[in-house]
Design an enzyme around this catalytic site. Structure first.
Site, PDB file in Angstrom:
ATOM      1  N   CYS A   1      48.312  -9.173  35.422  1.00  0.00           N
ATOM      2  CA  CYS A   1      49.320  -8.680  34.486  1.00  0.00           C
ATOM      3  C   CYS A   1      50.678  -8.759  35.189  1.00  0.00           C
ATOM      4  O   CYS A   1      50.761  -8.637  36.411  1.00  0.00           O
ATOM      5  CB  CYS A   1      48.990  -7.238  34.118  1.00  0.00           C
ATOM      6  SG  CYS A   1      50.259  -6.399  33.160  1.00  0.00           S
TER       7      CYS A   1
ATOM      8  N   SER B   1      52.981  -6.662  35.321  1.00  0.00           N
ATOM      9  CA  SER B   1      53.491  -5.407  35.893  1.00  0.00           C
ATOM     10  C   SER B   1      53.378  -5.400  37.416  1.00  0.00           C
ATOM     11  O   SER B   1      54.319  -4.987  38.103  1.00  0.00           O
ATOM     12  CB  SER B   1      52.741  -4.215  35.296  1.00  0.00           C
ATOM     13  OG  SER B   1      52.940  -4.180  33.904  1.00  0.00           O
TER      14      SER B   1
ATOM     15  N   HIS C   1      56.301  -7.158  39.012  1.00  0.00           N
ATOM     16  CA  HIS C   1      57.572  -6.431  39.061  1.00  0.00           C
ATOM     17  C   HIS C   1      57.665  -5.618  40.357  1.00  0.00           C
ATOM     18  O   HIS C   1      58.739  -5.480  40.942  1.00  0.00           O
ATOM     19  CB  HIS C   1      57.695  -5.457  37.879  1.00  0.00           C
ATOM     20  CG  HIS C   1      57.843  -6.124  36.545  1.00  0.00           C
ATOM     21  ND1 HIS C   1      58.766  -7.101  36.290  1.00  0.00           N
ATOM     22  CD2 HIS C   1      57.189  -5.914  35.369  1.00  0.00           C
ATOM     23  CE1 HIS C   1      58.676  -7.473  35.025  1.00  0.00           C
ATOM     24  NE2 HIS C   1      57.723  -6.778  34.448  1.00  0.00           N
TER      25      HIS C   1
ATOM     26  N   HIS D   1      45.349  -3.798  38.046  1.00  0.00           N
ATOM     27  CA  HIS D   1      45.046  -2.672  37.147  1.00  0.00           C
ATOM     28  C   HIS D   1      44.437  -3.152  35.839  1.00  0.00           C
ATOM     29  O   HIS D   1      44.491  -2.449  34.841  1.00  0.00           O
ATOM     30  CB  HIS D   1      46.335  -1.884  36.864  1.00  0.00           C
ATOM     31  CG  HIS D   1      47.342  -2.708  36.114  1.00  0.00           C
ATOM     32  ND1 HIS D   1      48.171  -3.600  36.726  1.00  0.00           N
ATOM     33  CD2 HIS D   1      47.596  -2.802  34.800  1.00  0.00           C
ATOM     34  CE1 HIS D   1      48.911  -4.204  35.828  1.00  0.00           C
ATOM     35  NE2 HIS D   1      48.578  -3.750  34.636  1.00  0.00           N
TER      36      HIS D   1
ATOM     37  N   CYS E   1      44.235  -3.858  30.275  1.00  0.00           N
ATOM     38  CA  CYS E   1      45.672  -3.568  30.137  1.00  0.00           C
ATOM     39  C   CYS E   1      46.283  -4.366  28.990  1.00  0.00           C
ATOM     40  O   CYS E   1      46.665  -3.804  27.976  1.00  0.00           O
ATOM     41  CB  CYS E   1      46.440  -3.826  31.434  1.00  0.00           C
ATOM     42  SG  CYS E   1      48.220  -3.554  31.165  1.00  0.00           S
TER      43      CYS E   1
HETATM   44  N1  NAD Z   1      54.358  -0.854  28.291  1.00  0.00           N
HETATM   45  C1  NAD Z   1      53.278  -0.997  29.017  1.00  0.00           C
HETATM   46  O1  NAD Z   1      52.477  -0.063  29.143  1.00  0.00           O
HETATM   47  C2  NAD Z   1      52.994  -2.307  29.680  1.00  0.00           C
HETATM   48  C3  NAD Z   1      51.695  -2.655  30.009  1.00  0.00           C
HETATM   49  C4  NAD Z   1      51.457  -3.909  30.548  1.00  0.00           C
HETATM   50  C5  NAD Z   1      52.505  -4.801  30.781  1.00  0.00           C
HETATM   51  N2  NAD Z   1      53.774  -4.399  30.481  1.00  0.00           N
HETATM   52  C6  NAD Z   1      54.913  -5.317  30.666  1.00  0.00           C
HETATM   53  O2  NAD Z   1      54.918  -6.260  29.603  1.00  0.00           O
HETATM   54  C7  NAD Z   1      55.672  -7.403  30.010  1.00  0.00           C
HETATM   55  C8  NAD Z   1      54.891  -8.674  29.708  1.00  0.00           C
HETATM   56  O3  NAD Z   1      53.760  -8.774  30.557  1.00  0.00           O
HETATM   57  P1  NAD Z   1      52.867 -10.096  30.563  1.00  0.00           P
HETATM   58  O4  NAD Z   1      51.781  -9.848  31.534  1.00  0.00           O
HETATM   59  O5  NAD Z   1      52.542 -10.511  29.178  1.00  0.00           O
HETATM   60  O6  NAD Z   1      53.918 -11.137  31.198  1.00  0.00           O
HETATM   61  P2  NAD Z   1      53.920 -12.753  31.180  1.00  0.00           P
HETATM   62  O7  NAD Z   1      54.741 -13.161  32.331  1.00  0.00           O
HETATM   63  O8  NAD Z   1      52.537 -13.264  31.049  1.00  0.00           O
HETATM   64  O9  NAD Z   1      54.663 -13.097  29.799  1.00  0.00           O
HETATM   65  C9  NAD Z   1      56.051 -13.035  29.615  1.00  0.00           C
HETATM   66  C10 NAD Z   1      56.433 -14.122  28.596  1.00  0.00           C
HETATM   67  O10 NAD Z   1      57.825 -14.028  28.333  1.00  0.00           O
HETATM   68  C11 NAD Z   1      58.378 -15.320  28.263  1.00  0.00           C
HETATM   69  N3  NAD Z   1      59.814 -15.214  28.540  1.00  0.00           N
HETATM   70  C12 NAD Z   1      60.429 -15.033  29.734  1.00  0.00           C
HETATM   71  N4  NAD Z   1      61.771 -14.923  29.555  1.00  0.00           N
HETATM   72  C13 NAD Z   1      62.005 -15.042  28.228  1.00  0.00           C
HETATM   73  C14 NAD Z   1      63.168 -14.966  27.399  1.00  0.00           C
HETATM   74  N5  NAD Z   1      64.392 -14.787  27.927  1.00  0.00           N
HETATM   75  N6  NAD Z   1      63.029 -15.115  26.050  1.00  0.00           N
HETATM   76  C15 NAD Z   1      61.801 -15.302  25.495  1.00  0.00           C
HETATM   77  N7  NAD Z   1      60.654 -15.360  26.222  1.00  0.00           N
HETATM   78  C16 NAD Z   1      60.751 -15.218  27.565  1.00  0.00           C
HETATM   79  C17 NAD Z   1      57.589 -16.122  29.279  1.00  0.00           C
HETATM   80  O11 NAD Z   1      57.628 -17.527  29.018  1.00  0.00           O
HETATM   81  C18 NAD Z   1      56.172 -15.537  29.088  1.00  0.00           C
HETATM   82  O12 NAD Z   1      55.446 -16.269  28.115  1.00  0.00           O
HETATM   83  C19 NAD Z   1      55.949  -7.196  31.509  1.00  0.00           C
HETATM   84  O13 NAD Z   1      57.239  -6.631  31.668  1.00  0.00           O
HETATM   85  C20 NAD Z   1      54.903  -6.169  31.904  1.00  0.00           C
HETATM   86  O14 NAD Z   1      55.253  -5.443  33.042  1.00  0.00           O
HETATM   87  C21 NAD Z   1      54.030  -3.179  29.941  1.00  0.00           C
HETATM   88 ZN    ZN Z   2      49.286  -4.377  32.924  1.00  0.00          ZN
END
Ligand code: NAD
Ligand code: ZN
Ligand code: ZN
Length: 363
Positions: free
Chosen positions: A38, A40, A43, A59, A164
């Site tokens: 993931c 996260s 980051h 996680h 997650c």
């Molecule tokens: N709120 C929560 O509880 C929670 C839980 C899990 C993950 N997250 C967060 O969710 C986010 C996404 O996680 P993920 O694992 O899917 O990430 P990921 O890297 O797999 O996906 C991110 C996507 O965003 C795209 N992207 C990047 N910059 C962009 C832009 N400017 N415009 C449009 N698209 C863009 C990328 O091409 C990619 O497809 C992360 O910030 C992660 O930390 C939050």
């Molecule tokens: Zn996660």
């Protein structure tokens, strides 16, 4: 056992031989079968967020119960489980109201101060478990309130994604925003989380599901998973495009990246009375700017979703059913399967935006 440890921030993961204790009275030892990558964790590795170090990261895991402590009655050795970082105390006001992902009382589900750590490195130092799980490891030793039992027909590598990403994305749609059938939805970011939100919107009966990403390959996957429209934000003005597709804006927007710019886009894409849900982990300390007058004149709403506002022991088995019934696409979500040793390569794929979801499989 082997585990991927973060020793400094910013830093890469290091594969180390670590020791894991026996389960205490309310703990469960899980043999990890699948562990998803993931964003996260990345980051933290990149220094946008801080966590206690050294830490076994990861996680998003699923596996098989190996052993349980003397007070554990919920699971037994051999049970298939998914772990969840929303470890609930069951006593605080958030738990009592069903908002497990906001539980702010870790003491009852942690080892008492001064007792032996659950995991230790070769130097004998205690290791933190990232998100109270530490899923990038051959074994996870967790509190029993960190696991949910699932059907054995569910393949455990894909079950890990429910730990997650899937729960966060579907939960943001079903529980946080409560998307209504027939409504119009945009999801910004088509990674593991965004594709899950998008599928949630499809399952909830949204009439339009728009995916926004900057990679055409991600948008192709989004179409396959139910996006009715796609917008490449690197090639066109995403806000203008979404407003045009919907004649004036969406009812629900979801930000699944974690950037100030895309959170502000999620707000700008709303029609009056729309709700923008922020899922992405915006770097700690970053401020979001939105035009104040729109808040009251258009009655728009901006809110966050922590782990999909889950009640994971109810939600995760339902998501397993959705997958086994063919309604939730997870096979297509896994673009890469790797071994624990290749984890930094897995995160390179994520940095380069080449992976949909990478899963570590353990023998
Ligand atoms: N709120 C929560 O509880 C929670 C839980 C899990 C993950 N997250 C967060 O969710 C986010 C996404 O996680 P993920 O694992 O899917 O990430 P990921 O890297 O797999 O996906 C991110 C996507 O965003 C795209 N992207 C990047 N910059 C962009 C832009 N400017 N415009 C449009 N698209 C863009 C990328 O091409 C990619 O497809 C992360 O910030 C992660 O930390 C939050
Ligand atoms: Zn996660
Ligand atoms: Zn609680």
């Amino acid at each position: 056992m082997k585990a991927a440890v973060l020793n400094r921030i910013p830093g890469e993961l290091e594969i180390e031989d670590v020791s894991i204790d026996k389960p205490a009275a309310n703990e469960v030892l899980v043999r990890t079968v699948g562990s998803g990558l993931c964003h996260s964790d990345l980051h933290f590795m990149e220094g946008h967020w801080q966590t206690k170090l050294p830490a076994v990261m990861g996680h998003e895991g699923a596996g098989i119960v190996e052993a349980v402590g003397e007070n554990v009655h919920y699971v037994k050795p051999g049970d298939h489980v998914i772990t969840c970082l929303s470890v609930f105390c069951g006593q605080c006001r958030y738990c009592l109201a069903g908002h497990l992902s906001l539980c702010n009382n870790p003491a009852p589900t942690s080892r008492p101060r001064g007792s032996a750590p659950r995991t230790t490195n070769a130097k004998g130092e205690g290791l933190a478990q990232f998100a109270r799980l530490g899923a990038f490891a051959e074994m996870m030793l967790v509190h029993e309130n960190a696991v949910v039992k699932i059907r054995e027909e569910m393949p455990l590598d894909r079950a890990s994604l429910i730990g997650c990403g899937v729960t966060t994305g579907l939960g943001a749609v079903f529980r946080t925003a409560q998307v209504q059938a027939g409504s119009e939805v945009v999801v910004i970011g088509a990674g593991g989380i965004g594709l899950s939100a998008l599928q949630g919107a499809r399952i909830a009966g949204a009439s339009k599901v728009i995916a926004v990403d900057v990679e055409d390959a991600k948008l192709d996957v989004a179409r396959q998973m139910g996006a009715t429209h796609v917008v490449n934000g690197a090639k066109e003005d995403a806000v203008a495009a979404v407003k045009e597709i919907t004649s004036g804006g969406v009812d629900y927007s979801f930000e699944a990246i974690g950037l100030k710019q895309t959170v502000e886009q999620a707000w700008a894409m709303l029609r009056p009375r729309g709700t923008a849900t922020v899922i992405g982990m915006v770097p700690f300390g970053t401020k979001i700017e939105i035009p104040g007058h729109e808040i009251f004149m258009e009655e728009k709403m901006l809110r966050g979703s922590m782990m999909g506002s889950n009640q994971f022991r109810l939600d995760m088995p339902r998501f397993v059913d959705l997958y086994l019934d063919g309604k939730l696409m997870l096979d297509e979500m896994v673009s890469h399967r790797i071994k624990l040793e290749d984890i930094n390569h897995g995160y390179d794929l994520m940095r380069r935006r080449e992976a949909t979801r990478t899963v570590i499989t353990f023998d």
